[in-house]
Design a protein around this motif. Structure first.
Motif, PDB file in Angstrom:
ATOM      1  N   ALA A 263       0.375 -31.209 -11.284  1.00  0.00           N
ATOM      2  CA  ALA A 263       1.707 -30.749 -10.884  1.00  0.00           C
ATOM      3  C   ALA A 263       1.958 -29.331 -11.374  1.00  0.00           C
ATOM      4  N   SER A 264       1.573 -29.063 -12.603  1.00  0.00           N
ATOM      5  CA  SER A 264       1.748 -27.728 -13.181  1.00  0.00           C
ATOM      6  C   SER A 264       0.943 -26.689 -12.414  1.00  0.00           C
ATOM      7  N   ILE A 265      -0.277 -27.043 -12.044  1.00  0.00           N
ATOM      8  CA  ILE A 265      -1.152 -26.131 -11.295  1.00  0.00           C
ATOM      9  C   ILE A 265      -0.542 -25.787  -9.935  1.00  0.00           C
ATOM     10  N   TRP A 266      -0.012 -26.798  -9.245  1.00  0.00           N
ATOM     11  CA  TRP A 266       0.547 -26.543  -7.920  1.00  0.00           C
ATOM     12  C   TRP A 266       1.783 -25.658  -8.008  1.00  0.00           C
ATOM     13  N   CYS A 267       2.583 -25.865  -9.041  1.00  0.00           N
ATOM     14  CA  CYS A 267       3.826 -25.095  -9.125  1.00  0.00           C
ATOM     15  C   CYS A 267       3.579 -23.621  -9.432  1.00  0.00           C
ATOM     16  N   GLN A 268       2.352 -23.259  -9.799  1.00  0.00           N
ATOM     17  CA  GLN A 268       2.031 -21.840  -9.928  1.00  0.00           C
ATOM     18  C   GLN A 268       2.034 -21.150  -8.562  1.00  0.00           C
ATOM     19  N   THR A 269       1.958 -21.942  -7.494  1.00  0.00           N
ATOM     20  CA  THR A 269       1.871 -21.377  -6.143  1.00  0.00           C
ATOM     21  C   THR A 269       3.226 -21.297  -5.449  1.00  0.00           C
ATOM     22  N   ILE A 270       4.258 -21.866  -6.072  1.00  0.00           N
ATOM     23  CA  ILE A 270       5.572 -21.905  -5.422  1.00  0.00           C
ATOM     24  C   ILE A 270       6.080 -20.493  -5.166  1.00  0.00           C
ATOM     25  N   SER A 271       6.432 -20.213  -3.943  1.00  0.00           N
ATOM     26  CA  SER A 271       6.874 -18.862  -3.570  1.00  0.00           C
ATOM     27  C   SER A 271       8.374 -18.861  -3.284  1.00  0.00           C
ATOM     28  N   THR A 272       9.145 -19.350  -4.257  1.00  0.00           N
ATOM     29  CA  THR A 272      10.601 -19.380  -4.119  1.00  0.00           C
ATOM     30  C   THR A 272      11.214 -18.682  -5.319  1.00  0.00           C
TER      31      THR A 272
END
Length: 566
Positions: free
Chosen positions: A188-197
């Motif tokens: 989950a932490s890894i994916w949230c590095q990609t959040i573009s908001t």
């Protein structure tokens, strides 16, 4: 980019639901999930399907997920279900199970046992086949050797549970050289590095510290990370949590219904009207995510009329009278196929798991080295529930709470990204102290409580725990700790017994709470003496599994294996 895989597929094998996602190496963030599992005639759709396995009369795999539930319900309706076997929500057998082994069994819905390894293997094999068929519809020419597989696991699992999942995957036909386990809160932490908001600012700067709360069906899994200057992640607090997932709410609901209708009615409803029973659980799964703190009055659930009919067949007391006797007059009403329950009652079903999560999180955040943690990331299927979100936000007012879109898919997508970039996590904090049981020359002051034996005429203290690494210690991924040399007592092989404990300063492998997690056996080179077969043992920590290497000091021959914790 790790390895040369053309694509990465991740399987999220959950307590309640399972699913998969994948992406290709040339566009790793373009992640595809299965396009909607269909529940049945009501066309309920989901990005995941129930973790449910159906076996036919001969004990062979028949179906998985919604298909398994629906087919079994039809068999029950036609009274043809005898000797068919349905297994549901069996993943929790792996949670905190100190006695877990390859022979551990799980029970079907009628209480009949079967080896858990068989059921887990069938499940993963089905997901793998389903993915392969979906892949072949859009791409040709990709062979299994081109694929990197990832399976998500709770970070709080013991070593034996992680090994159990790995072996089930290997039994399902996944090459162990192309299989990685991914910790769920890390994914989950890894994916949230990609959040573009707007929330990207939270993750973009080096030094930012945040907590990840992954609320799934079975467990709450909690980790604390710090973003590094090279975009890697450093774990700040050892993974922790407990059995505080969404299934606790489901069980509370079923227990409450049993209080209303009685055990006999509920058992008959489950066994005789199984289609209605499954539909009731599916409908509750949707409803419980929509309950919010502002909800007032009564909450409406669909409830088959068959359950009231079954109640009236075996009870002379009218249902309304029974409700009055339970002190629920005005709080519970029935109308056709609708059950209306006062929101205050519904909210009580959530109290136990959420209070446990909040208490645990507050305990972590109160620690001195956690004072700079500013943000909490809430993910997981249970984390999508509005009531859960509000309770956590209320109790953690000083923290910024971030709930990403499709919170239930964040772990799955992050696991895919982890498969492409396996060095994203730089370090982890050890949850246990690890050590080896050895003999030491007896010292009257040091070994007052030790068992004693004589070896080659010398007095020895037995079961002394030679510490390898300590609980709470930070380890970089791939950290190697070497111990030895070890001179064997057996001419054919050396056996090293490894133990772990939550205690920081254990003395003996026989201490309370110290458990044997695995045995490393290394075959010796033929024709060499015991001295010439002496070994240097190295333990590689920090990965999702404990890797052990042994090198013959004279011949330099190297052995490498994951610890056999089963």
């Amino acid at each position: 980019m790790a390895g040369s895989a053309l694509l990465v597929v991740a399987f999220d094998f959950g307590t309640t639901y399972s699913g998969y996602a994948f992406s290709f190496w040339d566009d790793p963030l373009k992640i595809q999930t299965n396009q909607k599992w269909i529940a049945g005639s009501d066309q309920l759709i989901s990005w995941k399907t129930p973790t449910c396995v159906l076996l036919d009369r001969s004990g062979q795999f028949h179906s998985f997920g919604y298909e398994a539930e629906n087919h079994f319900a039809t068999l029950v309706e036609d009274k043809e279900h005898q000797e068919w076997r349905l297994f549901r929500r069996f993943k929790m057998i792996l949670h905190n199970n100190k006695d877990l082994s390859r022979s551990t069994t799980v029970e079907d819905i009628n209480g009949k046992s079967m080896p858990a390894m068989t059921i887990f293997t069938m499940s993963i094999k089905y997901l793998k086949q389903h993915f392969t068929e979906a892949l072949n519809k859009q791409k040709t020419g990709i062979v299994d050797e081109d694929i990197q597989y990832v399976i998500t696991v709770p970070a709080i699992w013991n070593d034996n549970a992680k090994q159990f999942m790995r072996e089930a995957a290997e039994n399902a036909g996944i090459d162990k050289a192309r299989l990685k386990l991914s910790f769920e809160p890390e994914a989950a932490s890894i994916w949230c590095q990609t959040i573009s908001t707007d929330v990207k600012e939270t993750w973009s700067k080096a030094g930012r510290q945040y907590m990840v709360i992954d609320l799934g069906g079975g467990t709450a899994d909690i980790s604390v990370h710090e973003k590094q200057i090279d975009d890697t992640l450093k774990e700040l607090h050892k993974a922790s949590g407990g059995p505080w997932g969404g299934t606790v709410v489901d069980n509370n609901y079923l227990e409450w219904l049993t209080k209303i209708f009685g055990n006999t009615t509920m058992e008959r409803f489950k066994s005789e009207q199984m289609e209605d029973y499954f539909q009731m659980l599916r409908e509750f799964e949707i409803k419980k995510r929509s309950i919010n703190p502002e909800s007032k009055g009564k909450f409406t659930f669909r409830l088959s009329a068959s359950i009231k009919e079954l109640y009236q067949e075996s009870n002379s007391l009218h249902l309304e009278k029974r409700i009055a006797n339970l002190g629920l007059s005005g709080m519970v009403t029935f109308s056709s196929d609708k059950l209306r329950v006062d929101v205050s009652v519904v909210k009580q079903w959530f109290e136990t798991p959420i209070n446990s999560v909040i208490e645990h999180v507050q305990h972590i955040l109160a620690k001195q080295n956690m004072q700079t943690v500013e943000t909490v990331l809430l993910v997981g299927g249970f984390g999508e529930c509005k009531l859960v979100q509000d309770l956590i936000q209320r109790e953690l007012k000083s923290k910024k709470i971030i709930i990403p879109e499709e919170a239930g898919l964040v772990v799955l997508k992050g696991a895919v990204r982890f498969g492409h970039f396996q060095d994203t996590v730089r370090s982890r904090v050890m949850t246990h102290t690890y050590g080896m049981a050895i003999f030491e020359d007896y010292d009257e002051q040091k070994h007052k409580n030790a068992e004693v034996d004589f070896i080659d005429g010398k007095k020895k203290a037995c079961n002394v725990l030679k510490k390898i690494i300590q609980a709470g210690e930070e380890v970089t991924i791939g950290k190697c700790v070497s111990k030895g040399p070890y001179t064997p007592t057996d001419p054919d092989e050396t056996t090293i017994c490894v133990y772990c404990t939550e205690e920081m300063y254990p003395e003996y492998s026989t201490d309370v709470g110290c458990k044997h997690i695995g045995t490393l056996k290394v075959a010796h080179a033929n024709g060499l003496s015991k001295d010439d077969n002496s070994l240097q043992a190295s333990f590689i920590f920090g990965d999702t599994e404990l890797l052990v290497k042994a090198v013959n000091i004279k011949t330099k021959e190297e052995f490498s294996t994951y610890m056999d914790c089963l």
